[in-house]
Design a protein around this motif. Structure first.
Motif, PDB file in Angstrom:
ATOM      1  N   ASN A 185      66.273  95.102 -32.796  1.00 45.19           N
ATOM      2  CA  ASN A 185      65.374  94.787 -31.682  1.00 45.19           C
ATOM      3  C   ASN A 185      65.191  95.969 -30.728  1.00 45.19           C
ATOM      4  O   ASN A 185      64.749  95.786 -29.591  1.00 45.19           O
ATOM      5  CB  ASN A 185      65.859  93.552 -30.931  1.00 45.19           C
ATOM      6  CG  ASN A 185      67.172  93.782 -30.221  1.00 45.19           C
ATOM      7  OD1 ASN A 185      67.670  94.909 -30.160  1.00 45.19           O
ATOM      8  ND2 ASN A 185      67.754  92.734 -29.680  1.00 45.19           N
ATOM      9  N   GLN A 243      57.194  91.109 -30.423  1.00 46.09           N
ATOM     10  CA  GLN A 243      58.287  90.233 -30.862  1.00 46.09           C
ATOM     11  C   GLN A 243      59.617  90.964 -30.891  1.00 46.09           C
ATOM     12  O   GLN A 243      60.635  90.369 -31.189  1.00 46.09           O
ATOM     13  CB  GLN A 243      57.965  89.671 -32.250  1.00 46.09           C
ATOM     14  CG  GLN A 243      56.687  88.861 -32.297  1.00 46.09           C
ATOM     15  CD  GLN A 243      56.260  88.545 -33.724  1.00 46.09           C
ATOM     16  OE1 GLN A 243      57.025  88.645 -34.665  1.00 46.09           O
ATOM     17  NE2 GLN A 243      55.011  88.158 -33.890  1.00 46.09           N
ATOM     18  N   TYR A 244      59.604  92.258 -30.618  1.00 49.35           N
ATOM     19  CA  TYR A 244      60.817  93.092 -30.626  1.00 49.35           C
ATOM     20  C   TYR A 244      61.538  93.027 -31.971  1.00 49.35           C
ATOM     21  O   TYR A 244      62.759  93.098 -32.026  1.00 49.35           O
ATOM     22  CB  TYR A 244      61.765  92.678 -29.493  1.00 49.35           C
ATOM     23  CG  TYR A 244      61.086  92.598 -28.148  1.00 49.35           C
ATOM     24  CD1 TYR A 244      60.580  93.743 -27.547  1.00 49.35           C
ATOM     25  CD2 TYR A 244      60.924  91.395 -27.487  1.00 49.35           C
ATOM     26  CE1 TYR A 244      59.927  93.686 -26.331  1.00 49.35           C
ATOM     27  CE2 TYR A 244      60.272  91.319 -26.274  1.00 49.35           C
ATOM     28  CZ  TYR A 244      59.766  92.470 -25.700  1.00 49.35           C
ATOM     29  OH  TYR A 244      59.119  92.403 -24.499  1.00 49.35           O
ATOM     30  N   LYS A 245      60.782  92.878 -33.055  1.00 52.62           N
ATOM     31  CA  LYS A 245      61.387  92.861 -34.388  1.00 52.62           C
ATOM     32  C   LYS A 245      61.064  94.182 -35.068  1.00 52.62           C
ATOM     33  O   LYS A 245      60.153  94.256 -35.899  1.00 52.62           O
ATOM     34  CB  LYS A 245      60.814  91.693 -35.200  1.00 52.62           C
ATOM     35  CG  LYS A 245      61.240  90.327 -34.696  1.00 52.62           C
ATOM     36  CD  LYS A 245      60.559  89.288 -35.558  1.00 52.62           C
ATOM     37  CE  LYS A 245      60.978  87.888 -35.189  1.00 52.62           C
ATOM     38  NZ  LYS A 245      60.226  86.896 -35.944  1.00 52.62           N
ATOM     39  N   ALA A 279      56.646  94.802 -33.639  1.00 55.54           N
ATOM     40  CA  ALA A 279      57.514  95.776 -32.970  1.00 55.54           C
ATOM     41  C   ALA A 279      57.525  95.617 -31.463  1.00 55.54           C
ATOM     42  O   ALA A 279      58.594  95.562 -30.845  1.00 55.54           O
ATOM     43  CB  ALA A 279      57.074  97.192 -33.338  1.00 55.54           C
TER      44      ALA A 279
END
Lengths: 423, 293
Positions: free
Chosen positions: B42, B258-260, B255
């Motif tokens: 993350n 969703q901070y994935k 990215a």
């Protein structure tokens, strides 16, 4: 020939050294932001969004620089203010924070909180506030999120209100702004019949950002008695309430109350200002920008179960990377003080007071808005994947407005997508 | 040090600046993306290795599937049209407008290339506006009803393709124009002596001689098209519905919204593989043709 070659090699070496130097760490200047060097001024970085209108009395940068300077002189420190535009706001915070180039104090809205708190990037600021200070804040508890005081509400207001062009309404034989779903439909039908050249009602389904949901969906959803998430953070939009609200919006389009062009419209206010639309929902501060139109408003559009509308609850936050948290907390208190906020509300953006010791100085039309309807104003909840859920829902609702999804499918698909990919 | 070694060292020193740039901004990020694609990451906390989980999820994600379909449609529409238009305009300017007006025309057609995507997107949003947009006003004069260009799923992607073509044609036109001007004149003279018509000259001389240029134009067009993001993001935000979401937009959302980052990297690696495969196929196509000739 040899000379040329040496010069070329030197040039290449200079370029290489230059590039490597560019990749180096920050200079000593950035170290001082930690305030560790004795004798040097403490440094704080403050990130604020834009509020001032382009033709306003003062720019955001000038306003906050003025306040930062005053704070700096009083506390022997330097506050560097950076104004962050709303475009790609979340991305700027993420990249700033992860590259250790972010602020000591920032400004966040509800959708942003979950991940930053979850990742341990924010400070629980409760310890820095006395009981007396806390009680002076009207919305201090709104900053209590995920088990800590990670936010200090600074802008609590800008509710989405119903505004209407009274000249158009009177041509249609209506003398007051519709205040319920039924009244809205009735008024729109009358306008459609008697003033066919204007759009009875307008929504911006063509906006590129899901933020439009705050006026085009949530007030209806809450009006039908819906809750976005339950106490455990489960998405609860796929309920009878959600269905009722979504079907109502769909019927507005199907019945021709909302024009076909609403799916391409990205600025409802503009359409209202131009006299092209009779009724819209918009932010209370935006309504005050309307000139040359005889408009009136009602704060709420009552649904079958409830009367609620969206209200912004944006907050100041302190980041963990901040070296001098005491000083940062002091700055947060200063920025939210009656002295600064009162000036902010008068010169930059008209908002209601956030502390008990600040007097309301805004537009007379809104004098009772916050005192009488405060309980009807609803902020968005904090939960995991909020931004992406809103984006998914918004896109599905757009599809519904284009006749490609049913209201049931919108709610089911959004819930499924959230449970599978975002939770 | 021997002369050979000296020369080798000098060569290394000369390429060092470029090498550092390519390593820093291309090779190392690609390797890192490859690594992150196998992790749950993350950005703020250390990555955790999860094997192929991200890749398995990518194929099940309906957003990615829609984005891949849209990207493919976008590629299929834009690449052939922009290649055809740039070649046609370049040939016209090279053969029929070798004068000041032609020069001015080339400059005018290059303006969209230097315009930023933000400017282009904003201007075209106004042009394509359903209510009162320039294009609909023109259609109105012709007694054609307004088209919901950006607000309808059937026209939104096409509208973005039109803007992309408008923006890219000038660039490829310049490349083609330079290529045409580099074709030896005696080839045309010989063809004329043999009685070849203008069309025959174009298809038998110009087109074959421009094969390397066409290869470049198609390759660049494909890569740019697969990377489409800015116009779609600015003009429609991926909507209405998912009508204009693209693969890069999916990467960006994963990215930065969703901070994935791990998941986003997996999507990026898949996009990289797609582009490499398509380029390999294209390479084969051009090679075969060359050999056949």
């Amino acid at each position: 020939m040899k000379k040329k070659r040496i010069i070329a090699l030197l040039a290449v070496a200079a370029m290489t050294v230059g590039m490597l130097a560019g990749c180096g760490s920050k200079d000593s200047d950035s170290k001082s932001s930690g305030g560790s060097d004795s004798g040097k001024k403490e440094k704080l970085t403050l990130w604020m969004p834009t509020f001032a209108s382009t033709d306003g009395e003062i720019t955001d940068q000038d306003f906050w620089d003025e306040k930062a300077k005053a704070f700096g002189e009083e506390n022997n420190c330097e506050v560097k203010v950076e104004i962050i535009p709303w475009d790609n706001y979340e991305e700027k915070y993420l990249t700033g924070t992860t590259s250790d180039d972010g602020p000591d104090i920032g400004y966040m809205y509800m959708e942003m909180f979950y991940d930053y708190i979850d990742m341990g990037a924010l400070v629980d600021v409760d310890q820095y506030f006395t009981d007396e200070e806390k009680s002076n804040y009207l919305y201090y508890d709104l900053g209590n999120l995920q088990g800590g005081q990670y936010a200090l509400p600074i802008v609590v207001g800008n509710p989405r209100i119903v505004i209407a062009n009274m000249d158009i309404l009177s041509q249609a034989g209506i003398d007051k702004v519709p205040a319920s779903w039924d009244e809205l439909v009735e008024a729109c039908k009358a306008i459609k019949e008697k003033v066919p050249d204007v759009n009875p009602f307008m929504q911006d389904w063509g906006n590129t950002h899901y933020g439009s949901l705050n006026e085009i969906y949530w007030p209806y959803f809450w009006g039908a008695g819906g809750e976005i998430v339950d106490e455990d953070g489960n998405l609860t939009i796929n309920t009878e309430a959600g269905k009722e609200a979504t079907e109502f919006l769909y019927s507005l389009k199907e019945d021709g109350i909302l024009p076909e062009s609403c799916t391409a419209n990205d600025d409802t206010l503009e359409s209202f200002k131009n006299g092209e639309s009779a009724i819209i929902l918009c932010a209370s501060s935006n309504a005050l920008k309307i000139e040359g139109i005889n408009w009136d408003f009602t704060p709420l559009l009552a649904g079958p179960k409830d009367s609620k509308t969206f209200v912004a609850a944006d907050s100041l936050v302190m980041f963990e990377k901040c070296a001098n948290k005491e000083l940062a907390a002091k700055l947060m208190k200063y920025l939210t003080s009656a002295e600064v906020m009162s000036d902010f509300h008068q010169r930059v953006s008209e908002q209601p007071p956030i502390t008990a010791d600040e007097e309301y100085t805004g537009d007379e039309r809104y004098a009772d808005l916050f005192s009488e309807y405060g309980d009807n104003f609803q902020a968005l909840p904090v939960f995991k994947g909020a931004s992406s859920m809103y984006d998914t829902l918004y896109k599905n609702l757009q599809s519904m407005m284009l006749g490609q999804m049913t209201p049931e499918q919108v709610l089911q698909d959004t819930t499924d997508y959230y449970d599978t990919n975002l939770k | 040090m021997t002369r050979k070694k000296k020369e080798a060292l000098q060569g290394i020193i000369y390429i060092l600046p470029s090498l550092i740039l390519i390593l820093s901004f291309c090779i190392i990020p690609i390797i890192m993306s490859g690594y992150f694609s196998f992790t749950s990451y993350n950005i703020m906390t250390p990555p955790k290795f999860i094997g192929l989980e991200n890749y398995a999820k990518v194929f099940k994600d309906s957003y990615v599937v829609d984005a891949a379909k849209n990207t493919l449609k976008y590629v299929v529409i834009t690449v052939p049209i922009q290649t055809f238009l740039s070649l046609t305009f370049a040939a016209f300017l090279a053969y029929k407008m070798q004068n000041k007006a032609g020069g001015a025309m080339r400059s005018i057609m290059f303006i969209p290339v230097i315009a930023s995507a933000v400017t282009a997107g904003t201007i075209w949003r106004i042009i394509l506006n359903t209510d009162g947009g320039l294009l609909n006003n023109i259609l109105g004069v012709l007694h054609i009803g307004p088209v919901n260009w950006l607000g309808s799923t059937s026209t939104a992607l096409i509208s973005i393709c039109i803007v992309a073509i408008w923006k890219n044609v000038g660039y490829f036109l310049v490349i083609y124009y330079a290529g045409i001007m580099g074709i030896p004149k005696d080839l045309y003279e010989a063809a004329r002596v043999d009685g070849a018509t203008t069309l025959q000259q174009f298809f038998r001389i110009t087109l074959p001689m421009l094969k390397p240029i066409t290869y470049l134009v198609v390759t660049l067009g494909l890569i740019w098209s697969f990377q489409v993001f800015d116009l779609s993001y600015l003009m429609t935000g991926g909507g209405p519905g998912r009508a204009t979401v693209t693969l890069v937009m999916g990467i960006y959302n994963a990215a930065f919204k969703q901070y994935k980052m791990g998941y986003a990297c997996a999507m990026a690696m898949l996009l990289l593989v797609i582009v490499i495969v398509i380029n390999a196929v294209e390479n084969l196509f051009f090679k075969e043709k060359k050999e056949a000739r």
